[in-house]
Design a protein around this motif. Structure first.
Motif, PDB file in Angstrom:
ATOM      1  N   GLY A 128      -0.091  -9.142 -24.607  1.00 46.12           N
ATOM      2  CA  GLY A 128      -0.648 -10.445 -24.915  1.00 46.12           C
ATOM      3  C   GLY A 128       0.378 -11.374 -25.541  1.00 46.12           C
ATOM      4  N   ALA A 129       1.432 -10.821 -26.093  1.00 39.73           N
ATOM      5  CA  ALA A 129       2.437 -11.637 -26.773  1.00 39.73           C
ATOM      6  C   ALA A 129       3.463 -12.164 -25.776  1.00 39.73           C
ATOM      7  N   LYS A 130       3.850 -13.418 -25.967  1.00 35.74           N
ATOM      8  CA  LYS A 130       4.884 -13.994 -25.105  1.00 35.74           C
ATOM      9  C   LYS A 130       6.208 -13.300 -25.354  1.00 35.74           C
ATOM     10  N   GLY A 131       6.951 -13.141 -24.289  1.00 34.17           N
ATOM     11  CA  GLY A 131       8.261 -12.530 -24.408  1.00 34.17           C
ATOM     12  C   GLY A 131       8.253 -11.005 -24.398  1.00 34.17           C
ATOM     13  N   GLN A 132       7.081 -10.397 -24.404  1.00 38.02           N
ATOM     14  CA  GLN A 132       6.985  -8.944 -24.358  1.00 38.02           C
ATOM     15  C   GLN A 132       6.991  -8.478 -22.907  1.00 38.02           C
ATOM     16  N   ALA A 133       7.562  -7.322 -22.679  1.00 39.24           N
ATOM     17  CA  ALA A 133       7.670  -6.780 -21.330  1.00 39.24           C
ATOM     18  C   ALA A 133       6.310  -6.317 -20.817  1.00 39.24           C
ATOM     19  N   SER A 134       6.179  -6.324 -19.496  1.00 40.75           N
ATOM     20  CA  SER A 134       5.022  -5.697 -18.875  1.00 40.75           C
ATOM     21  C   SER A 134       5.521  -4.449 -18.159  1.00 40.75           C
ATOM     22  N   TYR A 135       4.597  -3.532 -17.911  1.00 39.76           N
ATOM     23  CA  TYR A 135       4.939  -2.245 -17.298  1.00 39.76           C
ATOM     24  C   TYR A 135       3.977  -1.994 -16.145  1.00 39.76           C
ATOM     25  N   SER A 136       4.447  -1.286 -15.124  1.00 39.23           N
ATOM     26  CA  SER A 136       3.579  -0.971 -13.986  1.00 39.23           C
ATOM     27  C   SER A 136       3.839   0.442 -13.506  1.00 39.23           C
ATOM     28  N   ILE A 137       2.819   0.980 -12.820  1.00 39.45           N
ATOM     29  CA  ILE A 137       2.933   2.312 -12.237  1.00 39.45           C
ATOM     30  C   ILE A 137       2.061   2.365 -10.979  1.00 39.45           C
ATOM     31  N   ALA A 138       2.596   2.974  -9.945  1.00 35.90           N
ATOM     32  CA  ALA A 138       1.822   3.184  -8.721  1.00 35.90           C
ATOM     33  C   ALA A 138       0.839   4.320  -8.967  1.00 35.90           C
ATOM     34  N   ILE A 139      -0.373   4.179  -8.431  1.00 34.03           N
ATOM     35  CA  ILE A 139      -1.392   5.213  -8.614  1.00 34.03           C
ATOM     36  C   ILE A 139      -1.980   5.598  -7.267  1.00 34.03           C
ATOM     37  N   GLY A 140      -2.645   6.753  -7.283  1.00 35.98           N
ATOM     38  CA  GLY A 140      -3.361   7.233  -6.115  1.00 35.98           C
ATOM     39  C   GLY A 140      -4.854   7.266  -6.417  1.00 35.98           C
ATOM     40  N   GLN A 141      -5.648   7.649  -5.441  1.00 40.24           N
ATOM     41  CA  GLN A 141      -7.100   7.665  -5.597  1.00 40.24           C
ATOM     42  C   GLN A 141      -7.572   8.615  -6.680  1.00 40.24           C
ATOM     43  N   SER A 142      -6.826   9.668  -6.941  1.00 41.85           N
ATOM     44  CA  SER A 142      -7.274  10.683  -7.895  1.00 41.85           C
ATOM     45  C   SER A 142      -6.772  10.451  -9.323  1.00 41.85           C
ATOM     46  N   ASP A 143      -5.982   9.412  -9.551  1.00 43.01           N
ATOM     47  CA  ASP A 143      -5.411   9.199 -10.882  1.00 43.01           C
ATOM     48  C   ASP A 143      -6.412   8.692 -11.924  1.00 43.01           C
ATOM     49  N   LEU A 144      -7.337   7.835 -11.534  1.00 42.41           N
ATOM     50  CA  LEU A 144      -8.274   7.230 -12.490  1.00 42.41           C
ATOM     51  C   LEU A 144      -9.713   7.285 -11.969  1.00 42.41           C
ATOM     52  N   PRO A 145     -10.271   8.476 -11.748  1.00 39.62           N
ATOM     53  CA  PRO A 145     -11.616   8.543 -11.155  1.00 39.62           C
ATOM     54  C   PRO A 145     -12.698   7.929 -12.044  1.00 39.62           C
ATOM     55  N   GLY A 146     -12.626   8.129 -13.345  1.00 43.93           N
ATOM     56  CA  GLY A 146     -13.640   7.567 -14.239  1.00 43.93           C
ATOM     57  C   GLY A 146     -13.589   6.055 -14.279  1.00 43.93           C
ATOM     58  N   LEU A 147     -12.401   5.495 -14.356  1.00 50.29           N
ATOM     59  CA  LEU A 147     -12.247   4.043 -14.372  1.00 50.29           C
ATOM     60  C   LEU A 147     -12.643   3.451 -13.026  1.00 50.29           C
ATOM     61  N   THR A 148     -12.295   4.119 -11.939  1.00 51.49           N
ATOM     62  CA  THR A 148     -12.674   3.662 -10.606  1.00 51.49           C
ATOM     63  C   THR A 148     -14.195   3.630 -10.464  1.00 51.49           C
ATOM     64  N   THR A 149     -14.858   4.655 -10.988  1.00 47.65           N
ATOM     65  CA  THR A 149     -16.321   4.695 -10.946  1.00 47.65           C
ATOM     66  C   THR A 149     -16.911   3.545 -11.751  1.00 47.65           C
ATOM     67  N   LEU A 150     -16.380   3.311 -12.961  1.00 53.37           N
ATOM     68  CA  LEU A 150     -16.859   2.201 -13.796  1.00 53.37           C
ATOM     69  C   LEU A 150     -16.718   0.882 -13.050  1.00 53.37           C
ATOM     70  N   LEU A 151     -15.570   0.638 -12.441  1.00 55.71           N
ATOM     71  CA  LEU A 151     -15.338  -0.623 -11.742  1.00 55.71           C
ATOM     72  C   LEU A 151     -16.216  -0.769 -10.504  1.00 55.71           C
ATOM     73  N   SER A 152     -16.594   0.344  -9.887  1.00 59.79           N
ATOM     74  CA  SER A 152     -17.463   0.269  -8.704  1.00 59.79           C
ATOM     75  C   SER A 152     -18.921   0.007  -9.087  1.00 59.79           C
ATOM     76  N   GLU A 153     -19.279   0.275 -10.343  1.00 62.21           N
ATOM     77  CA  GLU A 153     -20.663   0.102 -10.797  1.00 62.21           C
ATOM     78  C   GLU A 153     -20.942  -1.294 -11.356  1.00 62.21           C
ATOM     79  N   ILE A 154     -19.904  -2.119 -11.549  1.00 60.44           N
ATOM     80  CA  ILE A 154     -20.112  -3.456 -12.097  1.00 60.44           C
ATOM     81  C   ILE A 154     -20.012  -4.484 -10.986  1.00 60.44           C
ATOM     82  N   ALA A 155     -20.187  -5.755 -11.329  1.00 61.27           N
ATOM     83  CA  ALA A 155     -20.170  -6.833 -10.328  1.00 61.27           C
ATOM     84  C   ALA A 155     -18.924  -6.744  -9.460  1.00 61.27           C
ATOM     85  N   PRO A 156     -19.066  -6.886  -8.156  1.00 68.06           N
ATOM     86  CA  PRO A 156     -17.916  -6.770  -7.259  1.00 68.06           C
ATOM     87  C   PRO A 156     -16.955  -7.950  -7.413  1.00 68.06           C
TER      88      PRO A 156
END
Length: 136
Positions: free
Chosen positions: A103-131
């Motif tokens: 949230g702070a200006k000037g701070q780095a952001s980070y990224s990582i590639a993921i697969g279908q099995s990396d975040l099953p709980g979060l994927t389920t949460l996102l599929s249950e809310i407004a599309p």
């Protein structure tokens, strides 16, 4: 003479490699998750029994090497991890990629590639809310 130059060059390459692949520190003190798909209203998840498994998934992902640097995304879900009313982390999530933005200006952001099995709980949460809206 070449040995004298080899050490500084090796140190520079080592620092660059460390900056390119950086594991993120584990998440601690998360009491709630606010999640919303692109352009859709978000929901607040405060049930510890539902929050804990998602944080465990994210901590497993954070133990892997992340790439430091800007990553542009479109059509993503936003996941805000809260400790009380304080924002601990903000993630942008797509099925193939997670980006953590500070949230702070000037701070780095980070990224990582993921697969279908990396975040099953979060994927389920996102599929249950407004599309997502207006994603093409």
């Amino acid at each position: 003479m070449t040995r004298i130059l080899a050490l500084p060059v090796a140190l520079v390459l080592l620092v660059q490699a460390a900056a390119a692949a950086d594991p993120r520190p584990p998440l601690r003190g998360v009491s709630a998750i606010r999640a919303g798909n692109y352009g859709a209203p978000s929901v607040l998840l405060e049930d510890r029994q539902k929050v804990r498994p998602i944080i465990e998934e994210l901590n497993a992902l954070r133990s892997k090497p992340w790439r430091r640097g800007e990553t542009r995304l479109s059509c993503y879900a936003t996941v805000v991890l809260l400790g009380g009313k304080r924002t601990l982390a903000t993630l942008r999530v797509r099925p193939d990629l997670v980006v953590e933005r500070s949230g702070a200006k000037g701070q780095a952001s980070y990224s990582i590639a993921i697969g279908q099995s990396d975040l099953p709980g979060l994927t389920t949460l996102l599929s249950e809310i407004a599309p997502a809206q207006d994603c093409r």
